[in-house]
Scaffold this motif. Structure first.
Motif, PDB file in Angstrom:
ATOM      1  N   THR A 167       8.170 -37.900 117.733  1.00 60.00           N
ATOM      2  CA  THR A 167       7.810 -36.487 117.628  1.00 60.00           C
ATOM      3  C   THR A 167       7.235 -36.223 116.239  1.00 60.00           C
ATOM      4  O   THR A 167       7.923 -36.406 115.232  1.00 60.00           O
ATOM      5  N   THR A 168       5.973 -35.844 116.196  1.00 62.98           N
ATOM      6  CA  THR A 168       5.305 -35.605 114.918  1.00 62.98           C
ATOM      7  C   THR A 168       4.055 -34.777 115.149  1.00 62.98           C
ATOM      8  O   THR A 168       3.502 -34.765 116.255  1.00 62.98           O
ATOM      9  N   GLN A 169       3.636 -34.095 114.113  1.00 62.84           N
ATOM     10  CA  GLN A 169       2.358 -33.392 114.131  1.00 62.84           C
ATOM     11  C   GLN A 169       1.363 -34.057 113.189  1.00 62.84           C
ATOM     12  O   GLN A 169       0.312 -33.481 112.897  1.00 62.84           O
ATOM     13  N   ASP A 170       1.697 -35.267 112.729  1.00 57.11           N
ATOM     14  CA  ASP A 170       0.847 -35.962 111.767  1.00 57.11           C
ATOM     15  C   ASP A 170       0.759 -37.445 112.122  1.00 57.11           C
ATOM     16  O   ASP A 170       1.721 -38.191 111.942  1.00 57.11           O
ATOM     17  N   LEU A 171      -0.392 -37.838 112.630  1.00 59.78           N
ATOM     18  CA  LEU A 171      -0.659 -39.248 112.926  1.00 59.78           C
ATOM     19  C   LEU A 171      -1.736 -39.790 111.978  1.00 59.78           C
ATOM     20  O   LEU A 171      -2.600 -40.567 112.380  1.00 59.78           O
ATOM     21  N   SER A 172      -1.655 -39.391 110.711  1.00 61.22           N
ATOM     22  CA  SER A 172      -2.668 -39.825 109.742  1.00 61.22           C
ATOM     23  C   SER A 172      -2.710 -41.341 109.609  1.00 61.22           C
ATOM     24  O   SER A 172      -3.787 -41.923 109.399  1.00 61.22           O
ATOM     25  N   ASP A 173      -1.560 -41.997 109.705  1.00 65.57           N
ATOM     26  CA  ASP A 173      -1.556 -43.452 109.588  1.00 65.57           C
ATOM     27  C   ASP A 173      -2.344 -44.084 110.731  1.00 65.57           C
ATOM     28  O   ASP A 173      -3.164 -44.991 110.513  1.00 65.57           O
ATOM     29  N   LYS A 190      -2.684 -37.986 121.336  1.00 63.92           N
ATOM     30  CA  LYS A 190      -1.218 -37.983 121.331  1.00 63.92           C
ATOM     31  C   LYS A 190      -0.690 -37.276 122.567  1.00 63.92           C
ATOM     32  O   LYS A 190      -0.779 -36.062 122.693  1.00 63.92           O
ATOM     33  N   HIS A 191      -0.147 -38.077 123.460  1.00 58.85           N
ATOM     34  CA  HIS A 191       0.541 -37.556 124.641  1.00 58.85           C
ATOM     35  C   HIS A 191       1.831 -36.868 124.187  1.00 58.85           C
ATOM     36  O   HIS A 191       2.434 -37.228 123.188  1.00 58.85           O
ATOM     37  N   TYR A 192       2.239 -35.821 124.912  1.00 53.03           N
ATOM     38  CA  TYR A 192       3.468 -35.069 124.623  1.00 53.03           C
ATOM     39  C   TYR A 192       3.367 -34.364 123.275  1.00 53.03           C
ATOM     40  O   TYR A 192       4.320 -34.331 122.484  1.00 53.03           O
ATOM     41  N   ALA A 193       2.209 -33.788 122.993  1.00 53.67           N
ATOM     42  CA  ALA A 193       2.008 -33.057 121.740  1.00 53.67           C
ATOM     43  C   ALA A 193       2.481 -31.615 121.888  1.00 53.67           C
ATOM     44  O   ALA A 193       2.607 -31.082 122.995  1.00 53.67           O
ATOM     45  N   SER A 203      -2.600 -33.856 123.271  1.00 55.18           N
ATOM     46  CA  SER A 203      -2.456 -33.607 124.701  1.00 55.18           C
ATOM     47  C   SER A 203      -1.191 -32.766 124.832  1.00 55.18           C
ATOM     48  O   SER A 203      -0.073 -33.283 124.755  1.00 55.18           O
ATOM     49  N   VAL A 204      -1.375 -31.475 124.992  1.00 54.33           N
ATOM     50  CA  VAL A 204      -0.296 -30.514 124.785  1.00 54.33           C
ATOM     51  C   VAL A 204       0.579 -30.390 126.033  1.00 54.33           C
ATOM     52  O   VAL A 204       0.074 -30.164 127.134  1.00 54.33           O
ATOM     53  N   MET A 205       1.882 -30.558 125.838  1.00 54.25           N
ATOM     54  CA  MET A 205       2.822 -30.262 126.911  1.00 54.25           C
ATOM     55  C   MET A 205       2.633 -28.808 127.315  1.00 54.25           C
ATOM     56  O   MET A 205       2.595 -27.920 126.464  1.00 54.25           O
ATOM     57  N   SER A 206       2.525 -28.553 128.604  1.00 56.43           N
ATOM     58  CA  SER A 206       2.059 -27.249 129.069  1.00 56.43           C
ATOM     59  C   SER A 206       3.164 -26.191 129.142  1.00 56.43           C
ATOM     60  O   SER A 206       3.323 -25.478 130.132  1.00 56.43           O
TER      61      SER A 206
END
Length: 281
Positions: A167-173, A190-193, A203-206
């Motif tokens: 669970t994160t809002q940052d995938l800079s790596d 990112k699935h399950y964003a 990809s936002v969970m609805s």
């Protein structure tokens, strides 16, 4: 069938013919859903305990077959997304006695087989990632090696890579690794964003709250349910009717532009698909 007047894409859904299977597609279609990205279930859920990369092929073939059956029902179509679930690393190391590097090699081999289907046009994109729970440093590094291999394959196949991660809002790596391989950042999905993401496309969970965040961000996004089609967890994570119902809610609230972003513009930008042009009557 409830025609919402727009393509409606669920970007991450699973089907299992031993559970709801195609009946879930019919539910999605009846409330206005038109397109699906069908992601293969974790291999062990289909009783595949892989020893080699080739052993994953049965999982991929089943997913492709289900996508073809779903396409016969939908006004649009279903596209397969194939890969190796990152949680397999724990099953291999904790339950089957693999060393982390051995688990890495097997998972990378499975991804390489998945890439064959993308290259020949039978699948649209790849799926990889890393555990969303605590693991040892050795397992974490092995998992990142698998993820980087997924990026290598995405570069080679000129396709997107869906990621299951912490669970994160940052995938800079991950975005940096993608850039090193000339994989466009938007193709890191990112699935399950939860609506906000640095380093890729969410990809936002609805859930309504997450969609509202995505709209406020004013950035490209997709919508998903991560419906798992498990008889022991009916409706989990979200049911197959959820995305069409959220689209109806957005349209009722005057968010036509957001619907176009999530269901027309972003799918084209990320996957190269035309959700409008693939709509039937």
């Amino acid at each position: 069938m409830n025609d919402l007047g727009t393509p409606v894409l669920d970007n991450h859904i699973h089907l299992d013919r031993e559970n709801q299977g195609i009946e879930a597609v019919k539910d999605f279609h009846r409330v206005g859903g038109t397109h699906l990205l069908l992601v293969n279930k974790p291999s062990w859920h289909l009783d595949v305990e892989a020893e080699t990369g080739e052993d994953f092929r049965a999982v991929f073939e089943e997913t492709i077959a289900l996508a073809e059956e779903a396409t016969e029902i939908l006004r649009g179509r279903a596209w397969p997304v194939l890969g190796v679930h990152p949680g397999l690393v724990t099953r291999l190391t904790d339950e089957r006695g693999f060393e982390p590097h051995e688990a890495r090699d097997l998972m990378q081999a499975g991804l390489s087989v998945a890439a064959e289907y993308v290259r020949d046009g039978r699948a649209l994109a790849l799926k990889s990632g890393r555990p969303h729970y605590d693991v040892t440093d050795a397992v974490w590094e092995a998992s990142n090696d698998v993820l980087r291999h997924g990026l290598d394959l995405a570069a080679d196949c000129d396709c997107a890579l869906q990621l299951h991660t912490e669970t994160t809002q940052d995938l800079s790596d991950v975005a940096e690794w993608a850039a090193e391989r000339d994989v466009p950042r938007e193709r890191v999905v990112k699935h399950y964003a939860t609506g906000r993401l640095v380093g890729g496309t969410p990809s936002v969970m609805s859930e309504k709250e997450y969609i509202e965040v995505a709209i406020e961000e004013d950035e490209p996004f997709l919508m998903e349910t991560d419906f798992v089609d498990d008889a022991d967890r009916p409706g989990a994570v979200l049911g197959p009717k959820t995305v069409p119902r959220r689209v109806q809610w957005l349209l009722d609230d005057g968010h036509e532009d957001a619907v176009t972003v999530a269901h027309v513009e972003t799918p084209e930008h990320v996957y190269g698909v035309d959700t409008v042009g693939t709509l039937g009557s």
